[in-house]
Design a protein around this motif. Structure first.
Motif, PDB file in Angstrom:
ATOM      1  N   GLY A   1      32.454 -26.775  21.771  1.00  0.00           N
ATOM      2  CA  GLY A   1      32.395 -26.187  20.444  1.00  0.00           C
ATOM      3  C   GLY A   1      32.140 -24.700  20.513  1.00  0.00           C
ATOM      4  O   GLY A   1      31.643 -24.173  21.510  1.00  0.00           O
TER       5      GLY A   1
ATOM      6  N   CYS B   1      39.269 -25.922  13.229  1.00  0.00           N
ATOM      7  CA  CYS B   1      38.148 -25.065  12.869  1.00  0.00           C
ATOM      8  C   CYS B   1      38.007 -25.018  11.360  1.00  0.00           C
ATOM      9  O   CYS B   1      38.898 -25.440  10.617  1.00  0.00           O
ATOM     10  CB  CYS B   1      38.313 -23.653  13.441  1.00  0.00           C
TER      11      CYS B   1
ATOM     12  N   ASN C   1      33.177 -22.573  12.618  1.00  0.00           N
ATOM     13  CA  ASN C   1      33.005 -23.505  13.737  1.00  0.00           C
ATOM     14  C   ASN C   1      34.369 -23.979  14.235  1.00  0.00           C
ATOM     15  O   ASN C   1      35.301 -24.158  13.446  1.00  0.00           O
ATOM     16  CB  ASN C   1      32.134 -24.700  13.343  1.00  0.00           C
TER      17      ASN C   1
ATOM     18  N   CYS D   1      30.575 -21.738  17.671  1.00  0.00           N
ATOM     19  CA  CYS D   1      30.070 -21.408  16.342  1.00  0.00           C
ATOM     20  C   CYS D   1      29.855 -19.904  16.250  1.00  0.00           C
ATOM     21  O   CYS D   1      29.244 -19.309  17.144  1.00  0.00           O
ATOM     22  CB  CYS D   1      28.754 -22.135  16.063  1.00  0.00           C
TER      23      CYS D   1
END
Length: 254
Positions: free
Chosen positions: A146, A235, A216, A148
């Motif tokens: 991931g 995203c 994200n 962020c």
């Protein structure tokens, strides 16, 4: 929430990434966000796919048969199981049932068309390989990561001191469980299993969630030159998150 095309995220690129550490802007995403929920229960919420109706095919957009022929899921579900209380230094506080941030992504028609026409990028190949092999290959399972990015971190006062972590990718394998169905794959990400440092960082951000403009993204990690460049799988951009006041109890949704 709103859609983003993924091109603002920096991802790995070759050649010889581990030596050169070169990153470039991603190509556009393979999936679009279509829905988001903030929900809570008297226990940690698992397997959203078993309890809630998933987004149906979009008329005039989703060619179900073409998607099936590509061998890709029509829907991706990300269920981020988050705590709300201060995390302990050791272990995970499962008594803190917290809440779930759930995002639903639908495959883009452009992605399906690219597969049909043989215009398959390395990022597309990696995603297809992940879908085909995640149940049997530890190497593929550990590729899920991931990213962020707090777009306005400089304006967030004391939180800005964590800017060095902003946009830094993180591997999800050890804290994620997966479930696949006929046309979907769900990822349940248990934030309680993150490192203590990461959990403290997240808890520090809790009071500022309403102020954060958060993007994200999910990426399947590339390792070798032939897998480069990476690309953002999906995203979204979210604002005004307030889990203590926004989370809806699942009993009100069933």
């Amino acid at each position: 929430f709103r859609r983003e095309n993924g091109t603002d995220f920096m991802v790995r690129d070759g050649p010889n990434y581990y030596k050169n550490k070169k990153k470039n802007k991603s190509a556009e995403t393979l999936y679009d966000i279509v829905a988001q929920d903030v929900i809570k229960d008297d226990k940690i919420i698992k397997n959203v796919c078993d309890s809630f109706k998933l987004p149906t095919p979009r008329p005039g957009i989703d060619d179900v048969e073409a998607i099936r022929q590509c061998g890709l899921p029509r829907i991706i579900i990300f269920n981020v199981q988050c705590f709300l209380q201060s995390p302990p230094m050791f272990g995970s506080n499962d008594n803190d049932t917290g809440c779930s941030f759930v995002q639903y992504y639908s495959i883009k028609p452009e992605t399906v068309k690219a597969f049909q026409e043989g215009r398959i990028t390395n990022a597309m190949k990696l995603w297809k390989q992940y879908v085909d092999e995640w149940e049997t290959s530890e190497d593929m399972r550990k590729r899920l990561k991931g990213i962020c990015v707090a777009r306005n971190i400089a304006s967030l006062g004391t939180v800005a001191k964590f800017e060095s972590y902003n946009g830094k990718p993180f591997i999800l394998n050890k804290c994620v469980s997966r479930k696949a169905g006929q046309d979907f794959i769900e990822f349940d990400v248990n934030v309680r299993l993150f490192s203590y440092v990461a959990k403290r960082l997240i808890y520090t951000f809790m009071d500022n969630l309403k102020k954060i403009h958060l993007s994200n993204a999910i990426v399947i990690q590339a390792e070798d030159d032939e897998e480069m460049p990476e690309g953002v799988l999906c995203c979204a951009h979210v604002r005004n998150l307030d889990p203590l006041n926004q989370a809806i109890h699942v009993n009100k949704l069933r």
